[in-house]
Design a protein around this motif. Structure first.
Motif, PDB file in Angstrom:
ATOM      1  N   ALA A 199      13.346  -4.069  -7.866  1.00 59.04           N
ATOM      2  CA  ALA A 199      14.727  -3.899  -8.321  1.00 59.04           C
ATOM      3  C   ALA A 199      14.789  -3.753  -9.842  1.00 59.04           C
ATOM      4  CB  ALA A 199      15.576  -5.080  -7.857  1.00 59.04           C
ATOM      5  N   GLU A 200      13.977  -4.499 -10.571  1.00 58.37           N
ATOM      6  CA  GLU A 200      13.958  -4.397 -12.035  1.00 58.37           C
ATOM      7  C   GLU A 200      13.440  -3.030 -12.470  1.00 58.37           C
ATOM      8  OE1 GLU A 200      11.802  -7.625 -13.737  1.00 58.37           O
ATOM      9  OE2 GLU A 200      13.115  -9.167 -12.880  1.00 58.37           O
ATOM     10  N   ALA A 201      12.375  -2.571 -11.830  1.00 57.36           N
ATOM     11  CA  ALA A 201      11.823  -1.262 -12.176  1.00 57.36           C
ATOM     12  C   ALA A 201      12.828  -0.155 -11.851  1.00 57.36           C
ATOM     13  CB  ALA A 201      10.516  -1.030 -11.423  1.00 57.36           C
ATOM     14  N   GLU A 202      13.495  -0.252 -10.707  1.00 56.43           N
ATOM     15  CA  GLU A 202      14.493   0.758 -10.335  1.00 56.43           C
ATOM     16  C   GLU A 202      15.579   0.875 -11.389  1.00 56.43           C
ATOM     17  OE1 GLU A 202      15.528   1.705  -5.906  1.00 56.43           O
ATOM     18  OE2 GLU A 202      15.396  -0.476  -6.141  1.00 56.43           O
ATOM     19  N   ALA A 203      16.083  -0.241 -11.853  1.00 54.00           N
ATOM     20  CA  ALA A 203      17.159  -0.215 -12.849  1.00 54.00           C
ATOM     21  C   ALA A 203      16.683   0.430 -14.147  1.00 54.00           C
ATOM     22  CB  ALA A 203      17.661  -1.629 -13.099  1.00 54.00           C
ATOM     23  N   ARG A 204      15.476   0.119 -14.559  1.00 56.66           N
ATOM     24  CA  ARG A 204      14.968   0.659 -15.815  1.00 56.66           C
ATOM     25  C   ARG A 204      14.737   2.163 -15.734  1.00 56.66           C
ATOM     26  NH1 ARG A 204      11.039  -2.415 -16.163  1.00 56.66           N
ATOM     27  NH2 ARG A 204       9.270  -1.070 -15.656  1.00 56.66           N
ATOM     28  N   TYR A 205      14.130   2.623 -14.651  1.00 61.29           N
ATOM     29  CA  TYR A 205      13.846   4.056 -14.541  1.00 61.29           C
ATOM     30  C   TYR A 205      15.121   4.871 -14.303  1.00 61.29           C
ATOM     31  CZ  TYR A 205       8.993   2.770 -14.732  1.00 61.29           C
ATOM     32  OH  TYR A 205       7.780   2.259 -15.151  1.00 61.29           O
ATOM     33  N   ALA A 206      16.102   4.297 -13.627  1.00 62.64           N
ATOM     34  CA  ALA A 206      17.388   4.977 -13.494  1.00 62.64           C
ATOM     35  C   ALA A 206      18.043   5.142 -14.862  1.00 62.64           C
ATOM     36  CB  ALA A 206      18.298   4.196 -12.548  1.00 62.64           C
ATOM     37  N   ALA A 207      17.975   4.093 -15.698  1.00 66.51           N
ATOM     38  CA  ALA A 207      18.561   4.170 -17.037  1.00 66.51           C
ATOM     39  C   ALA A 207      17.836   5.185 -17.916  1.00 66.51           C
ATOM     40  CB  ALA A 207      18.525   2.794 -17.693  1.00 66.51           C
ATOM     41  N   ASP A 208      16.551   5.419 -17.626  1.00 68.24           N
ATOM     42  CA  ASP A 208      15.753   6.380 -18.403  1.00 68.24           C
ATOM     43  C   ASP A 208      15.848   7.808 -17.867  1.00 68.24           C
ATOM     44  OD1 ASP A 208      14.930   4.444 -20.157  1.00 68.24           O
ATOM     45  OD2 ASP A 208      13.015   4.060 -19.152  1.00 68.24           O
ATOM     46  N   GLY A 209      16.683   8.041 -16.857  1.00 63.95           N
ATOM     47  CA  GLY A 209      16.919   9.391 -16.374  1.00 63.95           C
ATOM     48  C   GLY A 209      15.988   9.881 -15.291  1.00 63.95           C
ATOM     49  N   PHE A 210      15.216   8.977 -14.662  1.00 63.43           N
ATOM     50  CA  PHE A 210      14.353   9.382 -13.555  1.00 63.43           C
ATOM     51  C   PHE A 210      15.172   9.548 -12.271  1.00 63.43           C
ATOM     52  CE2 PHE A 210      11.458   7.630 -16.565  1.00 63.43           C
ATOM     53  CZ  PHE A 210      10.206   8.163 -16.309  1.00 63.43           C
ATOM     54  N   GLY A 236       0.787  -1.227   0.000  1.00 65.42           N
ATOM     55  CA  GLY A 236       0.000   0.000   0.000  1.00 65.42           C
ATOM     56  C   GLY A 236       0.814   1.269   0.000  1.00 65.42           C
ATOM     57  N   ASP A 237       2.124   1.180   0.261  1.00 63.26           N
ATOM     58  CA  ASP A 237       2.959   2.380   0.169  1.00 63.26           C
ATOM     59  C   ASP A 237       3.079   2.809  -1.301  1.00 63.26           C
ATOM     60  OD1 ASP A 237       3.374   2.344   2.903  1.00 63.26           O
ATOM     61  OD2 ASP A 237       5.348   1.366   2.765  1.00 63.26           O
ATOM     62  N   LEU A 238       3.259   4.100  -1.509  1.00 63.63           N
ATOM     63  CA  LEU A 238       3.479   4.615  -2.846  1.00 63.63           C
ATOM     64  C   LEU A 238       4.969   4.587  -3.172  1.00 63.63           C
ATOM     65  CD1 LEU A 238       1.119   7.742  -2.901  1.00 63.63           C
ATOM     66  CD2 LEU A 238       0.632   5.415  -3.678  1.00 63.63           C
ATOM     67  N   VAL A 239       5.285   4.201  -4.403  1.00 67.40           N
ATOM     68  CA  VAL A 239       6.651   4.222  -4.915  1.00 67.40           C
ATOM     69  C   VAL A 239       6.638   5.139  -6.124  1.00 67.40           C
ATOM     70  CG1 VAL A 239       8.586   2.859  -5.759  1.00 67.40           C
ATOM     71  CG2 VAL A 239       6.962   1.840  -4.139  1.00 67.40           C
ATOM     72  N   LEU A 240       7.433   6.221  -6.072  1.00 70.56           N
ATOM     73  CA  LEU A 240       7.289   7.304  -7.042  1.00 70.56           C
ATOM     74  C   LEU A 240       8.647   7.741  -7.568  1.00 70.56           C
ATOM     75  CD1 LEU A 240       4.962   9.107  -4.564  1.00 70.56           C
ATOM     76  CD2 LEU A 240       4.126   8.204  -6.734  1.00 70.56           C
ATOM     77  N   TRP A 241       8.766   7.764  -8.896  1.00 74.96           N
ATOM     78  CA  TRP A 241       9.955   8.273  -9.559  1.00 74.96           C
ATOM     79  C   TRP A 241       9.603   9.619 -10.195  1.00 74.96           C
ATOM     80  CZ3 TRP A 241       8.760   3.114  -9.447  1.00 74.96           C
ATOM     81  CH2 TRP A 241       9.781   2.209  -9.121  1.00 74.96           C
ATOM     82  N   LEU A 242      10.296  10.676  -9.840  1.00 73.22           N
ATOM     83  CA  LEU A 242      10.006  12.000 -10.385  1.00 73.22           C
ATOM     84  C   LEU A 242      10.883  12.280 -11.605  1.00 73.22           C
ATOM     85  CD1 LEU A 242       9.658  14.057  -7.085  1.00 73.22           C
ATOM     86  CD2 LEU A 242       7.836  13.136  -8.530  1.00 73.22           C
ATOM     87  N   LYS A 243      10.294  12.968 -12.573  1.00 78.79           N
ATOM     88  CA  LYS A 243      11.034  13.410 -13.746  1.00 78.79           C
ATOM     89  C   LYS A 243      10.405  14.715 -14.237  1.00 78.79           C
ATOM     90  CE  LYS A 243      13.216  11.731 -17.981  1.00 78.79           C
ATOM     91  NZ  LYS A 243      13.256  10.699 -19.045  1.00 78.79           N
ATOM     92  N   PRO A 244      10.661  15.817 -13.508  1.00 79.94           N
ATOM     93  CA  PRO A 244       9.988  17.080 -13.832  1.00 79.94           C
ATOM     94  C   PRO A 244      10.374  17.668 -15.168  1.00 79.94           C
ATOM     95  CG  PRO A 244      11.666  17.390 -12.145  1.00 79.94           C
ATOM     96  CD  PRO A 244      11.518  15.912 -12.331  1.00 79.94           C
ATOM     97  N   ASP A 245      11.500  17.236 -15.755  1.00 86.32           N
ATOM     98  CA  ASP A 245      11.946  17.783 -17.033  1.00 86.32           C
ATOM     99  C   ASP A 245      11.566  16.868 -18.190  1.00 86.32           C
ATOM    100  OD1 ASP A 245      13.585  15.707 -16.330  1.00 86.32           O
ATOM    101  OD2 ASP A 245      15.453  16.676 -16.941  1.00 86.32           O
TER     102      ASP A 245
END
Length: 278
Positions: free
Chosen positions: A259-270, A216-225
């Protein structure tokens, strides 16, 4: 829709970071502002909004009067849309439930803002989840409705019922959804505040450490640009190691290892993910 109160000449507004989220919901252009902003900003003309409500199961809200422009939100059956201006068959205003400003087809709306008596609680009914019903009969089975003010308790359980729902940018229903739309829909179903965008959702609740992450916790990657109307990526924690989210990578609402999602979003600049407990 050209009548309204004349105001002094428009001047530019200095937007601070703290006010940016609120100001996205203002009906304000160089030529026109909603009457509720008089005394807060200067504009050449102020006009009262006209309340209308959605008459179709789902209607797209676009960035500009051109229906082919970017979809920034959707209006669900029964939700109120406050109209301030028109360009032919396109109306400009704000979706009252989530505060998104944009353009919608006139044919998607009826006059007024009737008080809902029921909410669609099913993800498979003829109307989308969280549609607002203004009487007991609506063509939706009684078993698919909940009285207004009655809510579910677990937003993740709602998200699990939406597994496989197609991912579409700008969508926010049980028929198709983007990432923040999934989170919003599930929060609404539980009677919780459901902002539309990831950066708004990142203000909910309080911060927790990844090591303490729970269902139920939110996991959020920000990318304001991002250069688009979206501001990041939103997900629910299914447990300490897995997410449930709507992702373009999979094309649907899916369960994925964090862990898979973290790696992908880090590679995409989040940015690194933030974790919020409601």
């Amino acid at each position: 829709m050209r009548s309204g109160r004349q105001g002094p000449g428009f001047v530019g507004i200095c937007v601070t970071a703290a006010a940016a989220i609120e100001e996205r919901s203002w009906l304000l252009r160089p030529d026109l502002a909603e009457l509720g902003l008089e005394g807060r900003v200067r504009a050449p003309l102020y006009r009262a909004v006209i309340p209308m409500h959605g008459r179709l199961p789902v209607a797209d809200i676009s960035l500009s009067a051109d229906p082919a422009s970017e979809r920034v939100d959707q209006l669900i059956f029964g939700e109120v849309f406050d109209v301030l201006d028109a360009d032919g068959d396109r109306l400009w205003g704000r979706a009252r439930r989530d505060g998104v400003v944009g353009w919608i087809d006139r044919a998607a709306l009826d006059r007024g803002a009737p008080l809902a008596t029921h909410r669609v609680a099913s993800t498979t009914a003829g109307l989308p989840l969280n549609a607002l019903i203004h009487h007991a009969w609506s063509g939706v089975a009684a078993d698919d409705l909940m009285p207004t003010g009655t809510f579910e308790r677990d937003p993740v359980a709602v998200a699990e019922r939406m597994l496989g729902t197609p991912h579409q940018l700008g969508a926010r229903t049980s028929r198709a959804t983007d990432c923040s739309g999934l989170v919003q829909s599930c929060l609404y179903a539980c009677g919780l505040a459901g902002p539309r965008r990831t950066d708004e959702q990142a203000e909910l609740g309080y911060a927790v450490d990844r090591a303490d992450l729970k269902r139920g916790d939110l996991v959020l990657w920000l990318k304001p640009d991002s250069g688009e109307s979206w501001t990041g990526h939103s997900a629910f924690a299914l447990d300490g190691d897995r997410l449930i989210h709507a992702t373009g990578h999979a094309g649907a609402v899916v369960i994925e290892d964090l862990a898979e999602a973290e790696a992908r979003y880090a590679a995409d600049g989040f940015s690194a993910p933030v974790f919020r407990r409601l």
